[in-house]
Design a protein around this motif. Structure first.
Motif, PDB file in Angstrom:
ATOM      1  N   GLU A 174       1.791  -1.265   4.411  1.00 16.29           N
ATOM      2  CA  GLU A 174       1.387  -2.641   4.730  1.00 16.29           C
ATOM      3  C   GLU A 174       1.341  -3.457   3.444  1.00 16.29           C
ATOM      4  O   GLU A 174       1.097  -2.927   2.352  1.00 16.29           O
ATOM      5  CB  GLU A 174       0.015  -2.666   5.416  1.00 16.29           C
ATOM      6  CG  GLU A 174       0.032  -2.173   6.836  1.00 16.29           C
ATOM      7  CD  GLU A 174      -1.327  -2.279   7.506  1.00 16.29           C
ATOM      8  OE1 GLU A 174      -1.345  -2.509   8.725  1.00 16.29           O
ATOM      9  OE2 GLU A 174      -2.362  -2.139   6.822  1.00 16.29           O
ATOM     10  N   ILE A 226       0.848  -1.184   0.000  1.00 12.46           N
ATOM     11  CA  ILE A 226       0.000   0.000   0.000  1.00 12.46           C
ATOM     12  C   ILE A 226       0.889   1.240   0.000  1.00 12.46           C
ATOM     13  O   ILE A 226       1.743   1.403   0.875  1.00 12.46           O
ATOM     14  CB  ILE A 226      -0.937  -0.006   1.226  1.00 12.46           C
ATOM     15  CG1 ILE A 226      -1.856  -1.235   1.174  1.00 12.46           C
ATOM     16  CG2 ILE A 226      -1.750   1.287   1.292  1.00 12.46           C
ATOM     17  CD1 ILE A 226      -2.683  -1.450   2.412  1.00 12.46           C
ATOM     18  N   ASN A 280      -8.445   4.183   3.944  1.00 11.82           N
ATOM     19  CA  ASN A 280      -9.146   3.187   4.752  1.00 11.82           C
ATOM     20  C   ASN A 280      -8.342   2.946   6.028  1.00 11.82           C
ATOM     21  O   ASN A 280      -7.176   2.549   5.962  1.00 11.82           O
ATOM     22  CB  ASN A 280      -9.293   1.884   3.956  1.00 11.82           C
ATOM     23  CG  ASN A 280     -10.132   0.846   4.664  1.00 11.82           C
ATOM     24  OD1 ASN A 280      -9.988   0.622   5.863  1.00 11.82           O
ATOM     25  ND2 ASN A 280     -11.004   0.186   3.922  1.00 11.82           N
ATOM     26  N   SER A 319      -3.532   5.268   1.460  1.00 13.52           N
ATOM     27  CA  SER A 319      -4.810   4.676   1.828  1.00 13.52           C
ATOM     28  C   SER A 319      -5.662   5.655   2.618  1.00 13.52           C
ATOM     29  O   SER A 319      -5.155   6.386   3.473  1.00 13.52           O
ATOM     30  CB  SER A 319      -4.578   3.419   2.668  1.00 13.52           C
ATOM     31  OG  SER A 319      -5.810   2.905   3.138  1.00 13.52           O
ATOM     32  N   THR A 365     -12.247  -3.051  -0.554  1.00 15.09           N
ATOM     33  CA  THR A 365     -11.293  -3.890   0.172  1.00 15.09           C
ATOM     34  C   THR A 365     -11.836  -5.299   0.421  1.00 15.09           C
ATOM     35  O   THR A 365     -11.153  -6.114   1.037  1.00 15.09           O
ATOM     36  CB  THR A 365     -10.919  -3.246   1.523  1.00 15.09           C
ATOM     37  OG1 THR A 365     -12.107  -3.062   2.297  1.00 15.09           O
ATOM     38  CG2 THR A 365     -10.222  -1.916   1.309  1.00 15.09           C
ATOM     39  N   ASN A 385      -8.331   0.566   8.027  1.00 12.77           N
ATOM     40  CA  ASN A 385      -7.934  -0.839   8.225  1.00 12.77           C
ATOM     41  C   ASN A 385      -6.733  -1.235   7.368  1.00 12.77           C
ATOM     42  O   ASN A 385      -6.159  -2.306   7.570  1.00 12.77           O
ATOM     43  CB  ASN A 385      -9.112  -1.765   7.923  1.00 12.77           C
ATOM     44  CG  ASN A 385     -10.270  -1.548   8.872  1.00 12.77           C
ATOM     45  OD1 ASN A 385     -10.064  -1.343  10.068  1.00 12.77           O
ATOM     46  ND2 ASN A 385     -11.484  -1.552   8.344  1.00 12.77           N
ATOM     47  N   PHE A 386      -6.391  -0.414   6.402  1.00 12.07           N
ATOM     48  CA  PHE A 386      -5.275  -0.710   5.506  1.00 12.07           C
ATOM     49  C   PHE A 386      -4.374   0.511   5.457  1.00 12.07           C
ATOM     50  O   PHE A 386      -4.735   1.537   4.875  1.00 12.07           O
ATOM     51  CB  PHE A 386      -5.774  -1.088   4.110  1.00 12.07           C
ATOM     52  CG  PHE A 386      -6.546  -2.370   4.079  1.00 12.07           C
ATOM     53  CD1 PHE A 386      -5.895  -3.578   3.882  1.00 12.07           C
ATOM     54  CD2 PHE A 386      -7.921  -2.384   4.269  1.00 12.07           C
ATOM     55  CE1 PHE A 386      -6.600  -4.773   3.859  1.00 12.07           C
ATOM     56  CE2 PHE A 386      -8.633  -3.575   4.247  1.00 12.07           C
ATOM     57  CZ  PHE A 386      -7.968  -4.776   4.051  1.00 12.07           C
ATOM     58  N   LYS A 387      -3.213   0.394   6.057  1.00 12.89           N
ATOM     59  CA  LYS A 387      -2.330   1.549   6.222  1.00 12.89           C
ATOM     60  C   LYS A 387      -1.157   1.522   5.229  1.00 12.89           C
ATOM     61  O   LYS A 387      -0.770   0.468   4.737  1.00 12.89           O
ATOM     62  CB  LYS A 387      -1.798   1.591   7.653  1.00 12.89           C
ATOM     63  CG  LYS A 387      -2.908   1.764   8.701  1.00 12.89           C
ATOM     64  CD  LYS A 387      -2.348   1.793  10.103  1.00 12.89           C
ATOM     65  CE  LYS A 387      -3.408   2.107  11.135  1.00 12.89           C
ATOM     66  NZ  LYS A 387      -4.642   1.391  11.013  1.00 12.89           N
ATOM     67  N   LYS A 427      -4.468  -8.838   4.829  1.00  7.96           N
ATOM     68  CA  LYS A 427      -3.123  -8.400   5.187  1.00  7.96           C
ATOM     69  C   LYS A 427      -2.183  -9.593   5.187  1.00  7.96           C
ATOM     70  O   LYS A 427      -2.551 -10.691   5.600  1.00  7.96           O
ATOM     71  CB  LYS A 427      -3.131  -7.743   6.565  1.00  7.96           C
ATOM     72  CG  LYS A 427      -3.853  -6.407   6.592  1.00  7.96           C
ATOM     73  CD  LYS A 427      -3.774  -5.774   7.955  1.00  7.96           C
ATOM     74  CE  LYS A 427      -4.577  -4.482   7.983  1.00  7.96           C
ATOM     75  NZ  LYS A 427      -4.523  -3.823   9.292  1.00  7.96           N
ATOM     76  N   ILE A 454      -0.526  -6.518   1.345  1.00  7.70           N
ATOM     77  CA  ILE A 454      -1.819  -7.187   1.249  1.00  7.70           C
ATOM     78  C   ILE A 454      -1.762  -8.234   0.150  1.00  7.70           C
ATOM     79  O   ILE A 454      -0.890  -8.209  -0.715  1.00  7.70           O
ATOM     80  CB  ILE A 454      -2.958  -6.193   0.936  1.00  7.70           C
ATOM     81  CG1 ILE A 454      -2.668  -5.447  -0.381  1.00  7.70           C
ATOM     82  CG2 ILE A 454      -3.184  -5.216   2.097  1.00  7.70           C
ATOM     83  CD1 ILE A 454      -3.838  -4.700  -0.957  1.00  7.70           C
ATOM     84  N   LEU A 458      -9.593  -8.576   0.204  1.00  5.78           N
ATOM     85  CA  LEU A 458      -8.190  -8.245   0.455  1.00  5.78           C
ATOM     86  C   LEU A 458      -7.809  -8.675   1.867  1.00  5.78           C
ATOM     87  O   LEU A 458      -8.602  -8.523   2.804  1.00  5.78           O
ATOM     88  CB  LEU A 458      -7.935  -6.744   0.308  1.00  5.78           C
ATOM     89  CG  LEU A 458      -8.032  -6.151  -1.093  1.00  5.78           C
ATOM     90  CD1 LEU A 458      -7.751  -4.657  -1.039  1.00  5.78           C
ATOM     91  CD2 LEU A 458      -7.075  -6.837  -2.051  1.00  5.78           C
TER      92      LEU A 458
END
Length: 199
Positions: free
Chosen positions: A24, A12, A17, A15, A41, A19-21, A46, A26, A44
């Protein structure tokens, strides 16, 4: 412009979102491109660890692995010593099913569509036996040759004539996990519907 999507691993870079930094990793449905704008997402996940090659998340730790695991263990409930047949056995899911079955102490046979693929099944993936379905004039006879006492578990990937032949060779209380029926994807003919009743 055509967008091609498939299972992949991505980092990523930005982002919105929570929940998704950023930074990270995925895995899931991504674009086959250098950068993708992913709006949903759903689907998807992690990457929990980088202790294994990231490519594993498109194979054994991704969709093929989850499909093989759930279909074989949860649907088929295998037992040591049972006979297992896998069609399209050199594919992403089929070759994993064969290896899972071997690790349980099952007798495993797979089929594929070329000599090279059959060689892979026998010599790399550890199948007990394998055959090229394109070279078999009679699939029922081929299965009887490989399974003289019948098939306990069939992992179905192709349907059609192969399924017809397998049904003639299933043992009492045998189990079939239907993963796919690729032979039905390219025909407009009416499809057969199978009803199986256990006694």
């Amino acid at each position: 412009m055509v967008n091609i999507t498939g299972y992949g691993v991505a980092k990523i870079v930005d982002s919105t979102n929570p929940n998704f930094k950023k930074d990270e990793l995925i895995w899931g449905m991504t674009g086959w491109e250098e950068y993708s704008l992913i709006k949903s997402t759903e689907g998807l996940f992690k990457v929990p660890t980088t202790d294994v090659p990231l490519s594993y998340y498109t194979g054994i730790l991704g969709m093929p692995g989850m499909t093989a695991y759930a279909g074989f263990y949860e649907v088929c409930s295998p037992k040591e010593g049972e006979t297992v047949y896998v069609s399209a056995a050199s594919g992403a899911v089929g070759q994993l099913v064969g290896q899972l079955a071997k690790s349980m102490g099952c007798y495993v046979v797979g089929s594929a569509g070329s000599k090279d693929k059959v060689d892979l099944l026998r010599n790399k993936f550890g199948f007990d036996d394998a055959f090229n379905y394109k070279e078999e004039a009679d699939l029922n006879a081929a299965l009887k040759r490989c399974f003289p006492n019948g098939i306990d578990i069939y992992f179905e990937n192709v349907g059609g004539k192969m399924l017809d032949a397998v049904l003639l060779n299933m043992r009492l209380h045998g189990r079939i996990a239907v993963c796919g029926m690729i032979s039905h994807n390219t025909t407009s003919k009416s499809q057969k519907v199978y009803t199986v009743r256990q006694k």
